[in-house]
Scaffold this motif. Structure first.
Motif, mmCIF file in Angstrom:
data_model
loop_
_atom_site.group_PDB
_atom_site.id
_atom_site.type_symbol
_atom_site.label_atom_id
_atom_site.label_comp_id
_atom_site.label_asym_id
_atom_site.label_seq_id
_atom_site.Cartn_x
_atom_site.Cartn_y
_atom_site.Cartn_z
ATOM 1 N N PHE A 229 -20.190 -4.095 0.738
ATOM 2 C CA PHE A 229 -19.218 -4.380 -0.320
ATOM 3 C C PHE A 229 -18.108 -5.248 0.226
ATOM 4 C CE2 PHE A 229 -17.829 -0.237 1.441
ATOM 5 C CZ PHE A 229 -16.525 -0.532 1.811
ATOM 6 N N LEU A 230 -17.301 -5.784 -0.683
ATOM 7 C CA LEU A 230 -16.071 -6.495 -0.360
ATOM 8 C C LEU A 230 -14.993 -5.898 -1.243
ATOM 9 C CD1 LEU A 230 -14.637 -8.837 1.146
ATOM 10 C CD2 LEU A 230 -15.291 -10.320 -0.766
ATOM 11 N N GLN A 231 -13.861 -5.559 -0.646
ATOM 12 C CA GLN A 231 -12.778 -4.968 -1.428
ATOM 13 C C GLN A 231 -11.440 -5.577 -1.030
ATOM 14 O OE1 GLN A 231 -13.069 -0.772 -0.637
ATOM 15 N NE2 GLN A 231 -12.252 -0.933 1.425
ATOM 16 N N ALA A 232 -10.515 -5.555 -1.982
ATOM 17 C CA ALA A 232 -9.151 -6.036 -1.771
ATOM 18 C C ALA A 232 -8.200 -4.911 -2.126
ATOM 19 C CB ALA A 232 -8.869 -7.245 -2.654
ATOM 20 N N ALA A 233 -7.073 -4.878 -1.425
ATOM 21 C CA ALA A 233 -6.023 -3.905 -1.730
ATOM 22 C C ALA A 233 -4.672 -4.573 -1.542
ATOM 23 C CB ALA A 233 -6.136 -2.679 -0.827
ATOM 24 N N GLY A 234 -3.709 -4.153 -2.364
ATOM 25 C CA GLY A 234 -2.354 -4.681 -2.263
ATOM 26 C C GLY A 234 -1.895 -5.269 -3.564
ATOM 27 N N SER A 235 -1.363 -6.478 -3.491
ATOM 28 C CA SER A 235 -0.875 -7.179 -4.678
ATOM 29 C C SER A 235 -1.378 -8.612 -4.645
ATOM 30 C CB SER A 235 0.653 -7.165 -4.719
ATOM 31 O OG SER A 235 1.176 -7.989 -3.681
ATOM 32 N N ALA A 236 -1.242 -9.310 -5.767
ATOM 33 C CA ALA A 236 -1.707 -10.694 -5.859
ATOM 34 C C ALA A 236 -1.016 -11.595 -4.841
ATOM 35 C CB ALA A 236 -1.493 -11.231 -7.272
ATOM 36 N N SER A 237 0.189 -11.227 -4.435
ATOM 37 C CA SER A 237 0.935 -12.063 -3.486
ATOM 38 C C SER A 237 0.764 -11.632 -2.035
ATOM 39 C CB SER A 237 2.423 -12.068 -3.852
ATOM 40 O OG SER A 237 2.940 -10.759 -3.778
ATOM 41 N N ALA A 238 0.137 -10.490 -1.789
ATOM 42 C CA ALA A 238 -0.110 -10.024 -0.410
ATOM 43 C C ALA A 238 -1.167 -8.936 -0.441
ATOM 44 C CB ALA A 238 1.172 -9.497 0.229
ATOM 45 N N GLU B 176 -21.936 -15.528 -3.831
ATOM 46 C CA GLU B 176 -22.936 -16.589 -3.701
ATOM 47 C C GLU B 176 -23.869 -16.389 -2.516
ATOM 48 O OE1 GLU B 176 -20.452 -20.064 -3.605
ATOM 49 O OE2 GLU B 176 -20.268 -20.122 -5.800
ATOM 50 N N THR B 177 -23.353 -15.773 -1.439
ATOM 51 C CA THR B 177 -24.139 -15.688 -0.202
ATOM 52 C C THR B 177 -24.487 -14.263 0.219
ATOM 53 O OG1 THR B 177 -22.194 -15.589 1.245
ATOM 54 C CG2 THR B 177 -23.023 -17.797 0.641
ATOM 55 N N GLY B 178 -23.780 -13.273 -0.323
ATOM 56 C CA GLY B 178 -24.018 -11.880 0.063
ATOM 57 C C GLY B 178 -23.311 -11.461 1.332
ATOM 58 N N THR B 179 -22.514 -12.353 1.908
ATOM 59 C CA THR B 179 -21.775 -12.032 3.126
ATOM 60 C C THR B 179 -20.633 -13.018 3.295
ATOM 61 O OG1 THR B 179 -22.003 -11.474 5.477
ATOM 62 C CG2 THR B 179 -23.194 -13.439 4.701
ATOM 63 N N LEU B 180 -19.912 -12.893 4.380
ATOM 64 C CA LEU B 180 -18.884 -13.861 4.754
ATOM 65 C C LEU B 180 -19.180 -14.307 6.181
ATOM 66 C CD1 LEU B 180 -15.621 -12.125 3.474
ATOM 67 C CD2 LEU B 180 -16.954 -13.911 2.351
ATOM 68 N N GLY C 299 -24.182 -0.132 8.964
ATOM 69 C CA GLY C 299 -23.029 -0.593 8.203
ATOM 70 C C GLY C 299 -21.726 -0.271 8.904
ATOM 71 N N ARG C 300 -20.852 -1.244 8.962
ATOM 72 C CA ARG C 300 -19.535 -1.090 9.582
ATOM 73 C C ARG C 300 -18.489 -1.705 8.654
ATOM 74 N NH1 ARG C 300 -20.746 1.527 14.062
ATOM 75 N NH2 ARG C 300 -22.417 0.735 15.340
ATOM 76 N N LEU C 301 -17.257 -1.187 8.732
ATOM 77 C CA LEU C 301 -16.163 -1.681 7.906
ATOM 78 C C LEU C 301 -15.262 -2.567 8.753
ATOM 79 C CD1 LEU C 301 -14.886 -1.552 5.071
ATOM 80 C CD2 LEU C 301 -13.486 0.349 5.904
ATOM 81 N N TYR C 302 -14.934 -3.742 8.205
ATOM 82 C CA TYR C 302 -14.113 -4.716 8.912
ATOM 83 C C TYR C 302 -12.980 -5.201 8.022
ATOM 84 C CZ TYR C 302 -18.391 -5.229 11.711
ATOM 85 O OH TYR C 302 -19.507 -4.996 12.483
ATOM 86 N N THR C 303 -11.831 -5.485 8.638
ATOM 87 C CA THR C 303 -10.764 -6.213 7.959
ATOM 88 C C THR C 303 -11.035 -7.688 8.160
ATOM 89 O OG1 THR C 303 -9.151 -4.454 8.295
ATOM 90 C CG2 THR C 303 -8.274 -6.641 7.892
ATOM 91 N N VAL C 304 -10.912 -8.461 7.083
ATOM 92 C CA VAL C 304 -11.176 -9.900 7.131
ATOM 93 C C VAL C 304 -9.899 -10.613 7.550
ATOM 94 C CG1 VAL C 304 -11.865 -11.924 5.780
ATOM 95 C CG2 VAL C 304 -12.888 -9.682 5.286
ATOM 96 N N GLY C 305 -10.040 -11.560 8.465
ATOM 97 C CA GLY C 305 -8.908 -12.365 8.909
ATOM 98 C C GLY C 305 -9.286 -13.826 9.020
ATOM 99 N N ARG C 306 -8.264 -14.648 9.194
ATOM 100 C CA ARG C 306 -8.488 -16.083 9.333
ATOM 101 C C ARG C 306 -8.764 -16.483 10.775
ATOM 102 N NH1 ARG C 306 -4.265 -15.321 6.228
ATOM 103 N NH2 ARG C 306 -4.363 -15.952 4.056
ATOM 104 N N GLY C 307 -8.407 -15.623 11.716
ATOM 105 C CA GLY C 307 -8.622 -15.931 13.125
ATOM 106 C C GLY C 307 -7.512 -16.749 13.741
ATOM 107 N N ALA C 308 -6.467 -16.996 12.991
ATOM 108 C CA ALA C 308 -5.340 -17.757 13.521
ATOM 109 C C ALA C 308 -4.540 -16.870 14.466
ATOM 110 C CB ALA C 308 -4.452 -18.238 12.378
ATOM 111 N N ALA C 309 -4.121 -17.424 15.553
ATOM 112 C CA ALA C 309 -3.295 -16.677 16.506
ATOM 113 C C ALA C 309 -1.918 -16.477 15.901
ATOM 114 C CB ALA C 309 -3.198 -17.429 17.821
#
Length: 161
Positions: free
Chosen positions: A67-76, A138-142, A90-100
Motif C-alpha cells: 500500500f501507499l499512505q499519506a498522513a498529515g495535512s495538504a501543506s505538510a 501506474e507502476t505498482g511501486t515507487l 513486506g516491510r514499511l518504509y517512509t518515503v523521502g527525496r534523498g536530499a541531504a
C-alpha cells in the motif's frame, strides 16, 4: 475479467471504495483526496491493490500486502509505502527525496493525539504527493529518485501531540 480496481482507497473521511477514474481523471482525484488532509480532523489517505477485483464492494479487509499512505495535512504530509524488502517479506518504509538535509525533523500529526517525527526531505505537499500516488497506481511501486527509510514496527514511532 476484472471489473473493478485493481486499486482501492480509504479517503480522509474514512470511506473505502474502488479507485476507478469514473468521476474525474485519477491524478485529479488523488490530488483532491490529498488536498482534503487538514491535520485537524482528516489525517490520512491510503491506496492499495485489493485482493478481490471482481467484487463491487471493497473493504480494508481486502487489502493486499502492499500500500501507499499519506498522513498529515495538504501543506505538510509524510508518505509511507509497504512493499517487499530484499528478503521478499513486506516491510514499511517512509518515503523521502534523498536530499541531504541534516538532522532537521518535523512533527506530522497522524490523529488527534499522536504525531510522527520525520526528516525534512520526507515532508511533501499535496501536489507532490499526488504525483507520487499517480506513479504508484501506474507502476505498482515507487523507485528512484525516491529513497526509503525502513520503519522498525517493533516500536512506536509516534509521539504525543
Amino acid at each position: 475479467m476484472t471489473r473493478y480496481g485493481p486499486y482501492a482507497e480509504t479517503t480522509p473521511r474514512g470511506q473505502t471504495g474502488w479507485l476507478d477514474g469514473a468521476r474525474r481523471p485519477l491524478p485529479d482525484h488523488l490530488r483532491l483526496m490529498l488536498g482534503h488532509l487538514d491535520g485537524v480532523g482528516k489525517y490520512t489517505y491510503s491506496i492499495w491493490r485489493a485482493t478481490n477485483p471482481d467484487s463491487i464492494i471493497v473493504t480494508r479487509k481486502d487489502a493486499g500486502d502492499t500500500f501507499l499512505q499519506a498522513a498529515g495535512s495538504a501543506s505538510a504530509m509524510t508518505l509511507e509505502i509497504r512493499k517487499p524488502g530484499s528478503d521478499g517479506k513486506g516491510r514499511l518504509y517512509t518515503v523521502g527525496r534523498g536530499a541531504a538535509t541534516g538532522e532537521t525533523t518535523i512533527l506530522i500529526p497522524i490523529n488527534d493525539e499522536r504525531a510522527v517525527r520525520v526528516f525534512a526531505d520526507e515532508v511533501f505537499f499535496a501536489d507532490e504527493a499526488a504525483a507520487i500516488f499517480t506513479q504508484y497506481c501506474e507502476t505498482g511501486t515507487l523507485a528512484e529518485p525516491f529513497v526509503f527509510r525502513e520503519l522498525d514496527l517493533s516500536r512506536d514511532h509516534s509521539v504525543a501531540r
